[in-house]
Structure formats: structure tokens, C-alpha cells
Enzyme design. Structure first.
Site, PDB file in Angstrom:
ATOM      1  N   HIS A 165      41.044  37.775  41.047  1.00  0.00           N
ATOM      2  CA  HIS A 165      41.462  38.554  41.804  1.00  0.00           C
ATOM      3  C   HIS A 165      40.934  39.781  42.048  1.00  0.00           C
ATOM      4  O   HIS A 165      41.163  40.304  42.903  1.00  0.00           O
ATOM      5  CB  HIS A 165      42.886  38.549  41.826  1.00  0.00           C
ATOM      6  CG  HIS A 165      43.584  39.227  40.741  1.00  0.00           C
ATOM      7  ND1 HIS A 165      43.784  38.274  39.002  1.00  0.00           N
ATOM      8  CD2 HIS A 165      43.859  40.412  40.480  1.00  0.00           C
ATOM      9  CE1 HIS A 165      44.675  39.425  38.824  1.00  0.00           C
ATOM     10  NE2 HIS A 165      44.375  41.008  39.318  1.00  0.00           N
TER      11      HIS A 165
ATOM     12  N   ASP B 149      42.501  31.949  37.750  1.00  0.00           N
ATOM     13  CA  ASP B 149      42.356  33.273  38.202  1.00  0.00           C
ATOM     14  C   ASP B 149      40.581  33.686  36.621  1.00  0.00           C
ATOM     15  O   ASP B 149      41.483  34.467  36.372  1.00  0.00           O
ATOM     16  CB  ASP B 149      43.386  34.139  38.467  1.00  0.00           C
ATOM     17  CG  ASP B 149      42.762  35.728  38.728  1.00  0.00           C
ATOM     18  OD1 ASP B 149      42.425  35.572  39.251  1.00  0.00           O
ATOM     19  OD2 ASP B 149      44.215  36.116  38.559  1.00  0.00           O
TER      20      ASP B 149
ATOM     21  N   SER C 173      44.534  44.198  34.720  1.00  0.00           N
ATOM     22  CA  SER C 173      43.851  42.913  34.832  1.00  0.00           C
ATOM     23  C   SER C 173      42.692  42.077  34.294  1.00  0.00           C
ATOM     24  O   SER C 173      41.328  43.388  34.593  1.00  0.00           O
ATOM     25  CB  SER C 173      43.600  42.653  36.382  1.00  0.00           C
ATOM     26  OG  SER C 173      45.021  43.067  37.410  1.00  0.00           O
TER      27      SER C 173
END
Length: 250
Positions: free
Chosen positions: A60, A106, A203
Site C-alpha cells: 500500500h 500487503d 508502514s
């Protein structure tokens, strides 16, 4: 119902991140596998150096800039200070997992141009062949790290932050998340205290257990570090074969 925030927000003006909450300064250069992925001069995501020419991160992280290469900064403790250990590379290829659907799978590999030798590479034993833990038991104590915002005002951490993470059972995590699907290729964790955990600028950074990479920061809830919506990581043992195939065949 539960509310999922994809934990990196990239805007047209640059990268807006959020923070590891309740963390502490990492010992400088104690995590030489940590990468800062930057777009247009701003930190956007973390990453994990898995081979001299590959960085692992979250799929992502790439979404809004499908054709724009990342700048990968390795060997740094501070994002802003000039440090003799810091080296900068450019990604030449992004390889998101083919089954990434905005939620599951992901994970992404970034191939970097590696003409320069990472001088500290002889000192780290972090090649992917040796580092993926297959067994993540509930109650295991791990760490995640990143340079995300340390306040609610888009102030990036001056130095690398890290925070302790306790692994949750799948059953407990699914119960807390409710309608949000927690798959077998995910692993969940919470901080020891309320409001400890990762947030958006983190992230793609690693979940490290007993010195081995076990996960990649994926998503959390509306409020970072809230144990009612535990932090969710991509479980690396589920993607070991894919990782090895990609880095050996490209």
C-alpha cells in the site's frame, strides 16, 4: 463496525505520515536493515533491507505513485542529519504482491540500484534466507521501528523510534476487529500499554522478533495504538516462497 485506516497517506503535495506512539529512541545504527522510503524528499514509509539489492515493504506504500521511483535511505538514524553511515539509493523496480487487494497480501519488494557497497553489510546477518520466523506464538515479545510522526502535528521523528509489541492470537485479534477480515497471512500485535504501537509513517517497516524479521507493518484502526483495533502486520512466513522466487529470478 470497525474502521480500517490504511496506515500511510500520500498526498499530491508530498508524504504525510503519522507516528509510532509510546515508543523510544532506538540505539543509533542498531537496526541497520531499516530503510526510509522517500518521495519528493519526504519520508513516507519504512522498509526492510533483505538483500544488498532488495528492500521489503508494504504494497500500500506505492498506490498513489505507481510510476514514481522511491529514494531509499539506508544506514541512517536521523532523517535530517548528515551521517557518514547514510547511503541513498533509487528504486529501479517495484514488485507488489500480485494478489494485493487493498487489504490482504500487503507486501512489496523494491529492487534498488546497488553500485555502492553497503559498508556495514558485513556486520548484519539479515538476508531473507535466514531471517523469516515461521512461528509467531501469542504472547511473544517483539519490536517494531520507524520514523513516523511523534505528535499529532506531522512532526516526523528526528531519530528512529521503536516500540515493544506483544503478539496476539488470531482468535483474539479477529474478535477485536469484528467484521474486518484477519487472514492467516496476517499477524496482530499490541503495545504493553494503551496507545503504544505503529501509525501511518511506519508502514512497511519490520516486525522483529528475537532478531529475525517476522512481519511488515500493514494497517491499524482509527486511533493508533488502540488495543481495541490491534496493529496488523503482514506475516512474512506466509510469503517466504514468493519473496525468494522474486529476488532470485529478477
Amino acid at each position: 463496525g470497525s474502521f480500517v485506516v490504511v496506515v500511510t497517506t500520500l498526498s499530491a503535495s508530498g508524504v504525510e505520515g503519522s507516528h509510532i506512539v509510546g515508543g523510544r529512541d532506538a540505539v543509533p545504527h542498531s537496526r541497520p536493515y531499516m530503510a526510509s522510503l522517500q518521495l519528493r524528499g519526504r519520508h513516507g514509509c519504512g522498509g526492510l533491507l533483505v538483500r544488498e539489492d532488495y528492500v521489503l515493504t508494504a504494497a500500500h506504500c506505492q498506490q498513489p505513485y505507481l510510476n514514481e521511483p522511491f529514494t531509499v535511505v539506508l544506514g541512517g538514524d536521523s532523517l535530517t542529519a548528515s551521517e557518514p553511515t547514510k547511503q541513498t539509493f533509487t528504486t529501479v523496480r517495484s514488485i507488489p504482491h500480485p494478489n494485493y487487494d487493498g487489504h490482504a497480501n500487503d507486501i512489496m519488494l523494491l529492487k534498488v540500484r546497488s553500485k555502492k557497497k553497503h559498508f556495514y553489510f558485513n556486520n548484519i546477518d539479515f538476508y531473507i534466507l535466514k531471517v523469516i520466523l515461521d512461528c509467531l506464538l501469542a504472547g511473544r515479545n517483539c519490536i517494531t521501528a520507524g520514523w513516523g510522526d511523534i505528535g499529532d502535528n506531522n512532526t516526523l521523528a528526528n531519530r528512529l523510534q521503536e516500540v515493544n509489541v506483544t503478539i496476539l492470537s488470531q482468535r483474539s485479534c479477529r474478535g477485536r476487529w469484528g467484521a474486518v477480515p484477519i487472514t492467516r497471512s496476517m499477524v496482530c500485535g499490541t503495545g504493553a500499554d494503551n496507545l503504544q504501537g505503529f501509525c501511518s509513517g511506519d508502514s512497511g517497516g519490520p516486525l522483529v522478533c528475537d532478531g529475525a524479521a517476522a512481519g511488515v507493518v500493514s494497517f491499524s484502526g482509527r486511533r493508533c495504538g488502540d488495543p481495541r483495533t490491534p496493529d496488523v502486520y503482514t506475516r512474512l512466513s506466509s510469503f517466504r516462497d514468493w519473496i525468494l522466487n522474486e529476488i532470485n529470478n529478477n
